[in-house]
Design a protein around this motif. Sequence first.
Motif, PDB file in Angstrom:
ATOM      1  N   ASP A 177       0.687  -1.323  -0.015  1.00  0.00           N
ATOM      2  CA  ASP A 177      -0.112   0.046   0.045  1.00  0.00           C
ATOM      3  C   ASP A 177       0.881   1.215   0.194  1.00  0.00           C
ATOM      4  N   GLU A 178       2.046   1.115   0.850  1.00  0.00           N
ATOM      5  CA  GLU A 178       3.070   2.405   0.825  1.00  0.00           C
ATOM      6  C   GLU A 178       3.498   2.672  -0.482  1.00  0.00           C
ATOM      7  N   ALA A 179       4.035   1.421  -1.075  1.00  0.00           N
ATOM      8  CA  ALA A 179       4.516   1.454  -2.555  1.00  0.00           C
ATOM      9  C   ALA A 179       3.587   2.223  -3.330  1.00  0.00           C
ATOM     10  N   MET A 180       2.170   1.832  -3.433  1.00  0.00           N
ATOM     11  CA  MET A 180       1.122   2.359  -4.340  1.00  0.00           C
ATOM     12  C   MET A 180       0.921   3.910  -4.207  1.00  0.00           C
ATOM     13  N   LYS A 181       1.078   4.424  -2.819  1.00  0.00           N
ATOM     14  CA  LYS A 181       0.804   5.594  -2.425  1.00  0.00           C
ATOM     15  C   LYS A 181       1.948   6.414  -3.191  1.00  0.00           C
ATOM     16  N   LEU A 182       3.304   5.950  -3.058  1.00  0.00           N
ATOM     17  CA  LEU A 182       4.375   6.499  -3.643  1.00  0.00           C
ATOM     18  C   LEU A 182       4.147   6.709  -5.130  1.00  0.00           C
ATOM     19  N   LEU A 183       3.558   5.426  -5.767  1.00  0.00           N
ATOM     20  CA  LEU A 183       3.423   5.475  -7.215  1.00  0.00           C
ATOM     21  C   LEU A 183       2.556   6.571  -7.916  1.00  0.00           C
ATOM     22  N   GLU A 184       1.531   6.812  -6.877  1.00  0.00           N
ATOM     23  CA  GLU A 184       0.472   7.798  -7.328  1.00  0.00           C
ATOM     24  C   GLU A 184       1.304   9.259  -7.271  1.00  0.00           C
ATOM     25  N   GLU A 185       1.884   9.534  -6.228  1.00  0.00           N
ATOM     26  CA  GLU A 185       2.668  10.741  -5.791  1.00  0.00           C
ATOM     27  C   GLU A 185       3.592  11.008  -7.134  1.00  0.00           C
ATOM     28  N   ARG A 186       4.311  10.091  -7.734  1.00  0.00           N
ATOM     29  CA  ARG A 186       5.332  10.284  -8.726  1.00  0.00           C
ATOM     30  C   ARG A 186       4.406  10.102 -10.131  1.00  0.00           C
ATOM     31  N   MET A 187       3.340   9.624 -10.230  1.00  0.00           N
ATOM     32  CA  MET A 187       2.609   9.857 -11.406  1.00  0.00           C
ATOM     33  C   MET A 187       2.040  11.340 -11.436  1.00  0.00           C
ATOM     34  N   GLY A 188       1.490  11.640 -10.472  1.00  0.00           N
ATOM     35  CA  GLY A 188       1.076  13.225 -10.284  1.00  0.00           C
ATOM     36  C   GLY A 188       2.055  14.050 -10.642  1.00  0.00           C
ATOM     37  N   GLU A 189       3.499  13.968 -10.091  1.00  0.00           N
ATOM     38  CA  GLU A 189       4.524  14.817 -10.525  1.00  0.00           C
ATOM     39  C   GLU A 189       4.830  14.844 -11.712  1.00  0.00           C
ATOM     40  N   TRP A 190       4.812  13.596 -12.470  1.00  0.00           N
ATOM     41  CA  TRP A 190       5.093  13.357 -13.943  1.00  0.00           C
ATOM     42  C   TRP A 190       4.077  14.228 -14.806  1.00  0.00           C
ATOM     43  N   VAL A 191       2.671  14.240 -14.404  1.00  0.00           N
ATOM     44  CA  VAL A 191       1.678  14.685 -15.079  1.00  0.00           C
ATOM     45  C   VAL A 191       1.713  16.369 -14.883  1.00  0.00           C
ATOM     46  N   ILE A 192       2.005  16.847 -13.622  1.00  0.00           N
ATOM     47  CA  ILE A 192       1.882  18.311 -13.591  1.00  0.00           C
ATOM     48  C   ILE A 192       3.362  18.914 -14.330  1.00  0.00           C
ATOM     49  N   THR A 193       4.416  18.108 -14.507  1.00  0.00           N
ATOM     50  CA  THR A 193       5.423  18.432 -15.164  1.00  0.00           C
ATOM     51  C   THR A 193       5.527  18.597 -16.572  1.00  0.00           C
ATOM     52  N   THR A 194       4.534  17.267 -16.941  1.00  0.00           N
ATOM     53  CA  THR A 194       4.557  17.281 -18.376  1.00  0.00           C
ATOM     54  C   THR A 194       3.504  18.146 -19.140  1.00  0.00           C
ATOM     55  N   CYS A 195       2.607  18.247 -18.287  1.00  0.00           N
ATOM     56  CA  CYS A 195       1.178  18.921 -18.764  1.00  0.00           C
ATOM     57  C   CYS A 195       1.064  20.189 -18.035  1.00  0.00           C
ATOM     58  N   PRO A 196       1.698  21.107 -17.889  1.00  0.00           N
ATOM     59  CA  PRO A 196       1.824  22.411 -16.940  1.00  0.00           C
ATOM     60  C   PRO A 196       0.466  23.202 -17.238  1.00  0.00           C
ATOM     61  N   GLU A 197       0.261  23.211 -18.644  1.00  0.00           N
ATOM     62  CA  GLU A 197      -0.909  24.298 -19.173  1.00  0.00           C
ATOM     63  C   GLU A 197      -2.106  23.695 -18.661  1.00  0.00           C
ATOM     64  N   LYS A 198      -2.240  22.315 -18.359  1.00  0.00           N
ATOM     65  CA  LYS A 198      -3.720  21.708 -18.030  1.00  0.00           C
ATOM     66  C   LYS A 198      -3.559  20.998 -16.829  1.00  0.00           C
ATOM     67  N   LYS A 199      -2.742  21.358 -15.726  1.00  0.00           N
ATOM     68  CA  LYS A 199      -2.375  20.578 -14.538  1.00  0.00           C
ATOM     69  C   LYS A 199      -3.670  20.998 -13.673  1.00  0.00           C
ATOM     70  N   LEU A 200      -4.394  21.942 -13.552  1.00  0.00           N
ATOM     71  CA  LEU A 200      -5.429  22.188 -12.767  1.00  0.00           C
ATOM     72  C   LEU A 200      -6.611  21.154 -13.254  1.00  0.00           C
ATOM     73  N   THR A 201      -6.871  21.345 -14.574  1.00  0.00           N
ATOM     74  CA  THR A 201      -8.024  20.489 -15.152  1.00  0.00           C
ATOM     75  C   THR A 201      -7.698  18.954 -14.846  1.00  0.00           C
ATOM     76  N   LEU A 202      -6.593  18.582 -15.047  1.00  0.00           N
ATOM     77  CA  LEU A 202      -6.163  17.250 -14.904  1.00  0.00           C
ATOM     78  C   LEU A 202      -6.500  16.785 -13.400  1.00  0.00           C
ATOM     79  N   ALA A 203      -5.961  17.665 -12.504  1.00  0.00           N
ATOM     80  CA  ALA A 203      -6.147  17.367 -11.165  1.00  0.00           C
ATOM     81  C   ALA A 203      -7.701  17.254 -11.068  1.00  0.00           C
ATOM     82  N   LEU A 204      -8.703  18.118 -11.273  1.00  0.00           N
ATOM     83  CA  LEU A 204     -10.117  17.901 -11.130  1.00  0.00           C
ATOM     84  C   LEU A 204     -10.492  16.737 -11.608  1.00  0.00           C
TER      85      LEU A 204
END
Length: 360
Positions: A163-190
Motif C-alpha cells: 500500500d505504501e508503494a502504491m501511494k508513492l506510485l500515485e505521487e510520482r505519477m502526479g508529479e510527472w503529469v504536472i511537469t509534463t502538462c503544466p498548462e492543463k495541470k489544474l484541469t487534470l487534477a480535477l
Amino acid sequence: MQLPVDVPEVLKIVKDMQSVAEVPVSVSIILDETAPGKLIGHVRSAFASPSAHTRVTVNYLDAGYAAGEVKDDFAVIVAGASPEVGRLAAKVREAGVPAMVVSDDPEQTCALAMEADAAIPVADIVAPIKLAGGVKEKVASFIPALRAKVDDLTDAGPVLLTDEAMKLLEERMGEWVITTCPEKKLTLALSFPFIRRPLASDAIAATALQNAAVGFIPILPGADMPIMTLNQMKMVLQIATAYGQPLDADRIKELVCVLGGAFVARQVARAGAKLIPFAGWIVSGAVGFAATEAMGRAAVEYFEAGGDIVGLASVVQTARDGAVEAAGTAAKTPLGQKVTAKVAETVPGFTKIIPEDAGE
C-alpha cells in the motif's frame, strides 16, 4: 482597513479557475498483459474519472497506438516484461503525445527498451520507488571501479507492491503529469484526484519562493504586501479548485479580508529588523516564505480531511499567524542575528544596497 488586494482582480482569477472544469481531457491507458495484475488494477483505478469532459481509453499493448481525432494529453503504458513497451512508447512520442511508462521494475523496463533499440527517457519511467534518474550511470562513469557495487545496490528486481508503494506510485505519477502538462495541470487534477497533492505541493513551493524573493527585495515599506497577498490568494484558490471546491463570491471576499491581515507579517518583519541592523528585507523574505508555505500546507490538510470552502479562511489565517510569529521570533534570536551578520560579511556591498529606513 484598506485591503492590499484588488478584489475584482481576485474574482477574475476565480472565474478563470472555474472555467478549467470544462476543458476536455483525453488520456490513453495501454496495458502490457505481462505486467502485475495489482499494478494494472491500480493504474486503471487511478485514472477513473466521473467528469463528463474526461475521456479515458484503455487498450492492450498488442493493439498498438493510433492517434485519434482527439489528440491525447498523454498516454500511460503499464509495463511488464514485453520488449514492445519501448517501441510503443517511441511511437506515442512520435505522434506528439507524451508517454508515461509505469513499471514495478524500472531497471528491467529500461534494459528491455534499450535491447529493442527504443530507449525510454529516464524521466518518463515512473515506478513506486524513489530513484534519482541517471544516478547509477553518473556514479559509475565517474568511478568505474564502483560499477559492480552500484549494480548490487540498484538492480533489486521488482518493487513489492505494498500500500505504501502504491501511494508513492500515485505521487510520482502526479508529479510527472504536472511537469509534463503544466498548462492543463489544474484541469487534470480535477479529473484525477491523485494529481491534487503533487499539484498543491508544487504550487506551495513555487509561491513560497516567489514571496521570499519579493520580501528580499528592498522596496518601500509595505509595498511588498499587495504582491505577497495576491500570490497567497492565487495559491489558496488553486488548491481549493484542484480539490473540487466551489468558489462563490461571498466566500472569496471573506478569504480576501482574512488574507488582507497579511500586513501583520510586515509588522513582525519590521519589528525583527529593528533588532538586526540592515536586515529588514531578509526578515521580510523569511516571513513571506514561512507564512505562505504554512497557509498552503494547512489548506491541503484541511481539504484532505474533508473540509470545505466554508472554513478555509479561518484555517489559513491560523496557520499564517503562527508561521509569522515563529519566523519573526527566530529572526530576533542570537542565531538569526549571526546568520544575518554572516550574510553581511560574505555578500559584497550587502550593507550598501539596504535603504537606511529598511529596519524602521
